[in-house]
Design a protein around this motif. Structure first.
Motif, PDB file in Angstrom:
ATOM      1  N   GLY A   1      10.031  16.089 -21.228  1.00  0.00           N
ATOM      2  CA  GLY A   1       8.601  16.403 -21.270  1.00  0.00           C
ATOM      3  C   GLY A   1       7.966  16.158 -19.911  1.00  0.00           C
ATOM      4  N   ARG A   2       6.854  16.868 -19.683  1.00  0.00           N
ATOM      5  CA  ARG A   2       6.183  16.776 -18.383  1.00  0.00           C
ATOM      6  C   ARG A   2       4.723  16.397 -18.577  1.00  0.00           C
ATOM      7  N   THR A   3       4.206  15.665 -17.624  1.00  0.00           N
ATOM      8  CA  THR A   3       2.812  15.186 -17.563  1.00  0.00           C
ATOM      9  C   THR A   3       2.531  14.185 -18.696  1.00  0.00           C
TER      10      THR A   3
ATOM     11  N   TYR B   1       6.481   8.661 -12.444  1.00  0.00           N
ATOM     12  CA  TYR B   1       7.670   8.700 -13.295  1.00  0.00           C
ATOM     13  C   TYR B   1       8.707   7.679 -12.841  1.00  0.00           C
ATOM     14  N   PRO B   2       9.577   7.220 -13.773  1.00  0.00           N
ATOM     15  CA  PRO B   2      10.704   6.386 -13.351  1.00  0.00           C
ATOM     16  C   PRO B   2      11.705   7.204 -12.523  1.00  0.00           C
ATOM     17  N   THR B   3      12.438   6.494 -11.659  1.00  0.00           N
ATOM     18  CA  THR B   3      13.342   7.149 -10.711  1.00  0.00           C
ATOM     19  C   THR B   3      14.265   8.169 -11.365  1.00  0.00           C
ATOM     20  N   ASN B   4      14.763   7.817 -12.544  1.00  0.00           N
ATOM     21  CA  ASN B   4      15.769   8.669 -13.173  1.00  0.00           C
ATOM     22  C   ASN B   4      15.200   9.982 -13.717  1.00  0.00           C
ATOM     23  N   TYR B   5      13.898  10.092 -13.741  1.00  0.00           N
ATOM     24  CA  TYR B   5      13.274  11.304 -14.298  1.00  0.00           C
ATOM     25  C   TYR B   5      13.848  12.581 -13.680  1.00  0.00           C
ATOM     26  N   VAL B   6      14.062  12.539 -12.373  1.00  0.00           N
ATOM     27  CA  VAL B   6      14.502  13.767 -11.694  1.00  0.00           C
ATOM     28  C   VAL B   6      15.910  14.179 -12.116  1.00  0.00           C
ATOM     29  N   ASN B   7      16.649  13.248 -12.712  1.00  0.00           N
ATOM     30  CA  ASN B   7      17.980  13.618 -13.201  1.00  0.00           C
ATOM     31  C   ASN B   7      17.931  14.178 -14.611  1.00  0.00           C
ATOM     32  N   GLU B   8      16.779  14.038 -15.236  1.00  0.00           N
ATOM     33  CA  GLU B   8      16.677  14.465 -16.633  1.00  0.00           C
ATOM     34  C   GLU B   8      16.177  15.894 -16.781  1.00  0.00           C
ATOM     35  N   VAL B   9      15.502  16.390 -15.754  1.00  0.00           N
ATOM     36  CA  VAL B   9      14.959  17.747 -15.865  1.00  0.00           C
ATOM     37  C   VAL B   9      15.015  18.434 -14.500  1.00  0.00           C
ATOM     38  N   ALA B  10      15.473  19.696 -14.532  1.00  0.00           N
ATOM     39  CA  ALA B  10      15.537  20.478 -13.295  1.00  0.00           C
ATOM     40  C   ALA B  10      14.139  20.959 -12.936  1.00  0.00           C
ATOM     41  N   MET B  11      13.874  21.081 -11.620  1.00  0.00           N
ATOM     42  CA  MET B  11      12.577  21.645 -11.213  1.00  0.00           C
ATOM     43  C   MET B  11      12.393  23.044 -11.767  1.00  0.00           C
ATOM     44  N   THR B  12      13.486  23.749 -11.911  1.00  0.00           N
ATOM     45  CA  THR B  12      13.425  25.138 -12.373  1.00  0.00           C
ATOM     46  C   THR B  12      13.170  25.251 -13.872  1.00  0.00           C
TER      47      THR B  12
ATOM     48  N   VAL C   1       0.868  -1.178   0.000  1.00  0.00           N
ATOM     49  CA  VAL C   1       0.000   0.000   0.000  1.00  0.00           C
ATOM     50  C   VAL C   1       0.907   1.230   0.000  1.00  0.00           C
ATOM     51  N   HIS C   2       0.884   1.948  -1.117  1.00  0.00           N
ATOM     52  CA  HIS C   2       1.766   3.101  -1.329  1.00  0.00           C
ATOM     53  C   HIS C   2       1.051   4.355  -0.864  1.00  0.00           C
ATOM     54  N   MET C   3       1.523   4.906   0.250  1.00  0.00           N
ATOM     55  CA  MET C   3       0.900   6.123   0.774  1.00  0.00           C
ATOM     56  C   MET C   3       1.841   7.308   0.596  1.00  0.00           C
ATOM     57  N   GLY C   4       1.355   8.492   0.970  1.00  0.00           N
ATOM     58  CA  GLY C   4       2.200   9.686   0.953  1.00  0.00           C
ATOM     59  C   GLY C   4       2.554  10.128  -0.450  1.00  0.00           C
ATOM     60  N   GLU C   5       3.804  10.549  -0.611  1.00  0.00           N
ATOM     61  CA  GLU C   5       4.227  11.208  -1.838  1.00  0.00           C
ATOM     62  C   GLU C   5       4.396  10.252  -3.011  1.00  0.00           C
ATOM     63  N   GLN C   6       4.590  10.863  -4.162  1.00  0.00           N
ATOM     64  CA  GLN C   6       4.862  10.104  -5.379  1.00  0.00           C
ATOM     65  C   GLN C   6       6.229   9.457  -5.293  1.00  0.00           C
ATOM     66  N   CYS C   7       6.337   8.208  -5.693  1.00  0.00           N
ATOM     67  CA  CYS C   7       7.637   7.630  -5.985  1.00  0.00           C
ATOM     68  C   CYS C   7       7.432   6.446  -6.910  1.00  0.00           C
ATOM     69  N   ASP C   8       8.544   5.938  -7.392  1.00  0.00           N
ATOM     70  CA  ASP C   8       8.558   4.957  -8.483  1.00  0.00           C
ATOM     71  C   ASP C   8       8.330   3.550  -7.931  1.00  0.00           C
ATOM     72  N   ASP C   9       7.210   2.946  -8.272  1.00  0.00           N
ATOM     73  CA  ASP C   9       6.861   1.596  -7.795  1.00  0.00           C
ATOM     74  C   ASP C   9       7.318   0.503  -8.744  1.00  0.00           C
ATOM     75  N   SER C  10       8.171   0.822  -9.716  1.00  0.00           N
ATOM     76  CA  SER C  10       8.426  -0.168 -10.778  1.00  0.00           C
ATOM     77  C   SER C  10       8.963  -1.486 -10.238  1.00  0.00           C
ATOM     78  N   MET C  11       9.766  -1.424  -9.149  1.00  0.00           N
ATOM     79  CA  MET C  11      10.305  -2.709  -8.647  1.00  0.00           C
ATOM     80  C   MET C  11       9.208  -3.594  -8.071  1.00  0.00           C
TER      81      MET C  11
ATOM     82  N   ALA D   1       6.136   6.665 -18.771  1.00  0.00           N
ATOM     83  CA  ALA D   1       5.672   6.639 -17.379  1.00  0.00           C
ATOM     84  C   ALA D   1       5.754   5.241 -16.775  1.00  0.00           C
ATOM     85  N   THR D   2       6.004   5.183 -15.484  1.00  0.00           N
ATOM     86  CA  THR D   2       5.887   3.918 -14.747  1.00  0.00           C
ATOM     87  C   THR D   2       4.402   3.582 -14.599  1.00  0.00           C
ATOM     88  N   VAL D   3       3.612   4.562 -14.222  1.00  0.00           N
ATOM     89  CA  VAL D   3       2.157   4.406 -14.226  1.00  0.00           C
ATOM     90  C   VAL D   3       1.585   5.632 -14.925  1.00  0.00           C
ATOM     91  N   GLU D   4       0.742   5.415 -15.897  1.00  0.00           N
ATOM     92  CA  GLU D   4       0.167   6.523 -16.643  1.00  0.00           C
ATOM     93  C   GLU D   4      -0.911   7.236 -15.851  1.00  0.00           C
TER      94      GLU D   4
END
Ligand code: NAG
Ligand code: NAG
Ligand code: NAG
Ligand code: NAG
Ligand code: NAG
Ligand code: NAG
Ligand code: NAG
Ligand code: NAG
Ligand code: NAG
Ligand code: NAG
Ligand code: NAG
Ligand code: NAG
Length: 734
Positions: free
Chosen positions: A570-572, A545-556, A492-502, A579-582
């Motif tokens: 690309g976003r959204t 998103y897959p884990t590596n997404y955050v390395n591909e694009v800056a929040m800024t 059961v995945h609660m709280g924030e977004q993270c990559d459940d692919s494993m 996407a890991t989950v669409e």
């Protein structure tokens, strides 16, 4: 807004007072004359003030004017998801507009009851409707997700219910759409929200960042808007005459007498201290006032407006304009009316935390849970004899207030998953201590099922974004190790977004349920769902998103489209294709088929089409009067279940690059029984089919269109638009 959870408690501790129109000195002022218009009443009050008194009143903690009998008023109230509801992210996952409306009614009823008891004001700084652009954002949980169509439906229902219905005579409460605009970063790798300059193209601005505010201002007619901390293309949001005057008040005609703007807390100060936009404080407060910001949540206005006035940096008429907006809004809220002469003053404590409102809190949590994986282990069933042994592991199996997320009111009760399970019969609950090995314990106990309930340890907060969307190493490790026992293992995945692919790729993990922040009855909703008391039918309101997404694009990097120069993938769901989950995905305990009920017309001449906010005129086989696209949904499995009919548009039209697809309509069908069918009516407006050019113009393009039902696609309807491309909305240029 630093003292988030305290704000609600603080508001309830501070006495608020209604003005006394029954005796002098206020009774002598025409503000008490209910035969006049709200504007005339407010004007009479302002006419009675001296300039010194006026200079005091654009502060959130208004001292009032004792000489006139105008009491103190605190413009700062919070009601993001009320006492009885779940955070917006889970509400959005339900895709249930009438339920959002009902929750809005409960929140405003409770808020008004507080106000009537002299415990709070009449305006509330809710909802937060900046779209959830980046999975790292610390406040994404407060919002209804990443998709502008969903955000707009949420606004239409939530704000309308908060304010007391469409265009109410008297406001129930005043809602505040925040944060205007392009605000969605708190503190990320040295960039703080207080001094951040969001660089946004006109195209992304019109198509994405501004869409929620267009809904608030132009369509839903919200009473108040909050300007944000950040700058937009070099100009601070709270001194931005382009976004405020040209777009908000000019283009969207948000000009009713009572519409006012408040700053976010300290945002006017930040114009000087963080954006360094003006050489001194006087010019700073004057710029905010002149650009149309009516309230300072902070101390800059009360401190520096008097000297700015002496220096001639603004006209008294400009101050009067702000006061007129503010007091017209209060008049329209019945603030100066006797209890008998306005409709909401009868609400009281008996209307707070009612059984009906608590039912809604459970219902929204149940409707918002999203089943992401299931090998048939769910729903769990009790053995015909003896007990089912459940081993609960993970950090949130006994979570209570954590389930509420930020900006929650104090709940009467909080039901964790453990508490809900503990109330069931024929269950042996086992849990582990932090120092115990989950694998050893699982082997020793041989439970019937292992349920891991957790949230990522790097919690999101108002003042910090996250750096990763990866589960902490120890968390999937615990799940993967217990899953090797062959005992069915449920995540059961609660709280924030993270990559459940494993968890998806591990065949030993039987099921994954996304629960986000499900609110006061979240644990009950989870247990009810795991045991099949209710069938899950929520859909993801965000891309996972897959884990590596955050390395591909800056929040800024505010860009939405993929960009080969910057590497932005690309976003959204509209622009990101790995996407890991669409967005929109969600499984059921049963299977559905969908079929579009044939439409005779499949070609439309743009020149013949009506106004942008009207539906595409669709004569259907069954009734020539309907303008909805009808979809026949059949439950082919054995479990009664809700079904969310999602309609996306895709196709070869408009400028390149083209979005993968866009959500254009949805409807949640309730209780579709095994073997039965229900018809969904999807209203597709022309505006929802439009795309945006590089200048931000909203355009209807000729070309071939596909309406796709569901993720993955269950049914498709194709049509074409012919004729010349037509601008539905010319975007004002800065
Ligand atoms: C209020 O109005 C009454 C009647 O017109 C008058 O006698 C009284 O002096 C006024 N009071 C103030 C405070 O102006
Ligand atoms: C302005 O407000 C302060 C309290 O915040 C008060 O002391 C002062 O008298 C007020 N000035 C006027 C002119 O009302
Ligand atoms: C609220 O304050 C008003 C005066 O401002 C008073 O008449 C009323 O009784 C108070 N109501 C409650 C519930 O305390
Ligand atoms: C603009 O809004 C005002 C007040 O809300 C209204 O009277 C007017 O008709 C609107 N104008 C347009 C062009 O929509
Ligand atoms: C408020 O409570 C009263 C008394 O219980 C009830 O009659 C009324 O319908 C309630 N109003 C709302 C909006 O819930
Ligand atoms: C769960 O929390 C409740 C109260 O918060 C407590 O009484 C109970 O012992 C906890 N259960 C476990 C297994 O820790
Ligand atoms: C079965 O569970 C019940 C509680 O639901 C408990 O009272 C009973 O002792 C359990 N029986 C066994 C054999 O563990
Ligand atoms: C897509 O995501 C997977 C992980 O889910 C990753 O291994 C792969 O490299 C990604 N592909 C692209 C093109 O980003
Ligand atoms: C749904 O259909 C798939 C195959 O189409 C089948 O494998 C699965 O068991 C069905 N699920 C339910 C819950 O009926
Ligand atoms: C919906 O589909 C079902 C199953 O195919 C069919 O029996 C029913 O007639 C359809 N309903 C409509 C309104 O087309
Ligand atoms: C649904 O029920 C029928 C008849 O009882 C059974 O044959 C079928 O296997 C069931 N399907 C599923 C997916 O459970
Ligand atoms: C579609 O539009 C019709 C007519 O305006 C309305 O009655 C219906 O509620 C709408 N359906 C949805 C799902 O919004």
């Amino acid at each position: 807004m630093l003292l988030t959870t305290f704000a609600v408690l603080l508001a309830s501790a501070l006495a608020h007072e209604y003005p006394d129109c029954s005796s002098e000195p206020l009774s002598n002022n025409s503000v008490c004359d209910t035969s006049l218009s709200a504007r005339e009443r407010a004007q009479a009050l302002i006419d009675a003030m001296t300039i010194q008194e006026k200079l005091n009143l654009t502060h959130n903690n208004s001292p009032g004017v004792p000489r006139l009998g105008l009491p103190t008023y605190n413009w700062w109230g919070e009601a993001l998801h009320g006492v009885a509801a779940a955070p917006a992210i889970v509400m959005a996952a339900a895709f249930d507009d009438p339920l959002i409306y009902s929750i809005g009614e409960v929140i405003s009823t409770e808020a008004r009851a507080f106000s009537n008891a002299n415990k709070s004001g009449l305006d509330y700084w809710t909802p937060n409707i900046n779209p959830f652009r980046d999975p790292r954002w610390g406040r994404g949980q407060e919002t209804p997700g990443e998709d502008t169509y969903v955000v707009k439906r949420y606004i239409e229902n939530m704000v309308t219910a908060l304010q007391g219905g469409p265009e109410p005579e008297t406001y129930k409460i005043i809602a505040t759409c925040k944060h205007y605009t392009a605000y969605d970063m708190e503190f990320w790798q040295g960039n703080t929200r207080y001094g951040y300059d969001a660089k946004v193209s006109a195209q992304d601005m019109a198509e994405y960042y501004m869409q929620p505010f267009q809904q608030c201002a132009r369509d839903t007619k919200v009473g108040s808007i909050m300007c944000a901390y950040n700058s937009v293309n070099g100009v601070p949001s709270c001194a931005n005459s382009y976004t405020i005057e040209s777009v908000l008040r000019g283009h969207w005609n948000w000009t009713a007498d009572e519409n006012y703007i408040t700053s976010d807390c300290t945002a006017i100060q930040n114009i000087y201290t963080d954006h360094h936009a003006f050489p001194d404080r006087q010019q700073t407060v004057a710029a905010a006032l002149n650009s149309g910001v009516d309230i300072d949540c902070g101390y800059y206005n009360p401190t520096f407006l008097p000297s700015a006035y002496e220096q001639g940096l603004f006209e008294e008429a400009t101050l009067d304009r702000s006061l007129l907006r503010l007091y017209t809004a209060l008049v329209k809220s019945g603030y100066f009316n006797s209890a008998e002469s306005q409709p909401w003053r009868s609400l009281g404590w008996s209307n707070v935390s009612t059984p009906e409102s608590e039912d809604l809190a459970l219902q929204i949590a149940e409707e918002g849970l999203v089943l992401l994986k299931n090998d048939g282990t769910l729903p769990l069933s009790l053995p015909s004899e003896g007990n089912l042994t459940v081993l609960l592991i993970g950090g949130w199996f006994n979570a209570t207030s954590e389930m509420q997320g930020i900006y929650a009111g104090p709940a009467r009760t909080l039901v964790s998953p453990w508490m809900a399970l503990n109330n069931m019969s024929n269950i042996n609950i086992e849990t582990i201590q932090w120092y115990e090995s989950p694998l050893i314990k699982a082997n020793e106990l041989q439970p019937d099922v292992i349920v891991w309930i957790d949230a990522t340890h790097e919690g999101a907060e108002e003042t910090a974004d996250r750096n990763t969307i990866k589960w902490d190493l120890m968390q999937p490790d615990a799940v993967e190790s217990v899953a090797t026992t062959g005992i069915p293992t449920v995540v059961v995945h609660m709280g924030e977004q993270c990559d459940d692919s494993m968890f998806f790729s591990n065949a030993n993990v039987s099921a994954v349920l996304w629960a986000g922040y499900p609110g006061m009855f979240g644990g009950q909703a989870i247990i009810n769902t795991l045991f099949g008391e209710v069938a899950p039918a929520g859909r993801m309101p965000i891309t996972q998103y897959p884990t590596n997404y955050v390395n591909e694009v800056a929040m800024t990097d505010m860009g939405l489209r993929p960009d080969s120069e910057t590497g932005n993938p690309g976003r959204t769901y509209k622009w990101y294709d790995n996407a890991t989950v669409e967005f929109g995905f969600g499984l059921h305990y049963t299977n559905f088929t969908a079929e579009i009920i044939a439409v005779e017309t499949t070609s439309f001449d743009i020149a013949q089409l009506p106004h942008a906010r009207r539906p595409l005129p669709l004569p259907s086989r069954r009734s020539s009067s309907t303008s909805s696209l009808e979809v026949n949904v059949t439950n082919t499995g054995n479990t009664t279940s809700d079904y969310v009919a999602l309609a996306f548009v895709a196709g070869e039209y408009g400028p390149e690059p083209r979005p993968r697809k866009s959500l254009v309509a949805y409807q949640r069908l309730k209780g579709v029984e095994s073997g039965a069918s229900q018809t969904g009516a999807l209203n597709i407006t022309l505006g929802a089919l439009a795309r945006y050019d590089v200048s931000g113009n909203e355009i209807l393009y000729p070309g071939s269109y596909r309406i796709q039902i569901d993720v993955p696609v269950l049914a498709t309807w194709e049509f074409e638009l012919t004729g010349a491309e037509t601008v539905l909305d010319h975007w004002p240029q800065s």
